[in-house]
Design an enzyme around this catalytic site. Sequence first.
Site, short mmCIF file in Angstrom:
data_model
loop_
_atom_site.label_atom_id
_atom_site.label_comp_id
_atom_site.label_asym_id
_atom_site.label_seq_id
_atom_site.Cartn_x
_atom_site.Cartn_y
_atom_site.Cartn_z
N CYS A 276 -34.41 73.50 -64.92
CA CYS A 276 -33.95 73.53 -66.31
C CYS A 276 -34.30 72.20 -66.95
O CYS A 276 -34.10 71.14 -66.34
CB CYS A 276 -32.44 73.75 -66.35
SG CYS A 276 -31.76 73.79 -68.03
N HIS B 211 -27.77 79.98 -71.51
CA HIS B 211 -27.59 78.73 -72.29
C HIS B 211 -26.79 79.00 -73.57
O HIS B 211 -26.04 78.14 -74.03
CB HIS B 211 -28.95 78.15 -72.69
CG HIS B 211 -29.57 77.25 -71.67
ND1 HIS B 211 -28.95 76.10 -71.21
CD2 HIS B 211 -30.77 77.30 -71.04
CE1 HIS B 211 -29.75 75.49 -70.33
NE2 HIS B 211 -30.86 76.21 -70.20
N HIS C 106 -31.88 83.23 -67.80
CA HIS C 106 -31.55 81.80 -67.81
C HIS C 106 -31.30 81.31 -69.24
O HIS C 106 -30.32 80.60 -69.50
CB HIS C 106 -32.72 81.04 -67.15
CG HIS C 106 -32.60 79.55 -67.16
ND1 HIS C 106 -32.53 78.79 -66.00
CD2 HIS C 106 -32.57 78.65 -68.18
CE1 HIS C 106 -32.44 77.51 -66.32
NE2 HIS C 106 -32.47 77.38 -67.64
N GLU C 107 -32.18 81.71 -70.16
CA GLU C 107 -32.06 81.20 -71.53
C GLU C 107 -30.85 81.80 -72.27
O GLU C 107 -30.17 81.09 -73.01
CB GLU C 107 -33.34 81.47 -72.32
CG GLU C 107 -34.61 80.83 -71.74
CD GLU C 107 -34.50 79.34 -71.49
OE1 GLU C 107 -33.68 78.67 -72.14
OE2 GLU C 107 -35.24 78.85 -70.61
NI NI Z 1 -32.45 75.75 -68.90
#
Ligand code: NI
Length: 209
Positions: free
Chosen positions: A114, A160, A156-157
């Site tokens: 990341c 966030h 993953h995004e």
């Molecule tokens: Ni990330």
Amino acid sequence: MDDTGVVAVTDPAAMIRKLGDPELRAPSQAVTEGEIGGPELTKLLADLTAAMRAAHGLGIAAPQIGVLKRVFLIEVADNPRYPDAPRLELMAFLNPVVRPLGDEVPLEEAFEGCLSVPGLRGPVRRFASVRIDGLDPAGRPVALALHGPFARIAQHEVDHLDGILYLDRIAPESLSRLGFRDALAAAGVDLGIQRGTAPAWSRLEPEAA
Ligand code: NI
């Protein structure tokens, strides 16, 4: 900012917030209809693109540059960190929703990194195939099927946008395999992006709003 009060951003990657910054742990707000096409969203998309490319990321989410809006980018093309990866042109998603593609989607484990946690890589289990629904920068509905590495990046995004980092997704019994990229590579751990899933993505019919 320097001591004359002039903001001099020479490296767009310097915009990226790092682990410990509270913005990375805050939930992001939906992009509103009125913001689409506006100057703030246009600047956000430009800043995200510049920061992602400068840092050689495969994806980036708005909170990573301190903007708590539900926006992320993905781009997998000519990335020196992942020379063998299949390609995906630059795409921006507003208000994305990601869910497994189908009823019994297997989980796959691979190492993730990341931009906000520089240097580290850790093993995370993610759905192997997902459907993403969202809006493009012009506010048009877009839907994609994503597989393998692209499915992983999207999961993953989107995390966030909810203040979740991949570190939170590492199973307790796998935490001992978290490490610095260089050390893991020296130890022979496969950190490459997953291959072999073809086609890696396709367009889907957007759902009626
Ligand atoms: Ni990330």
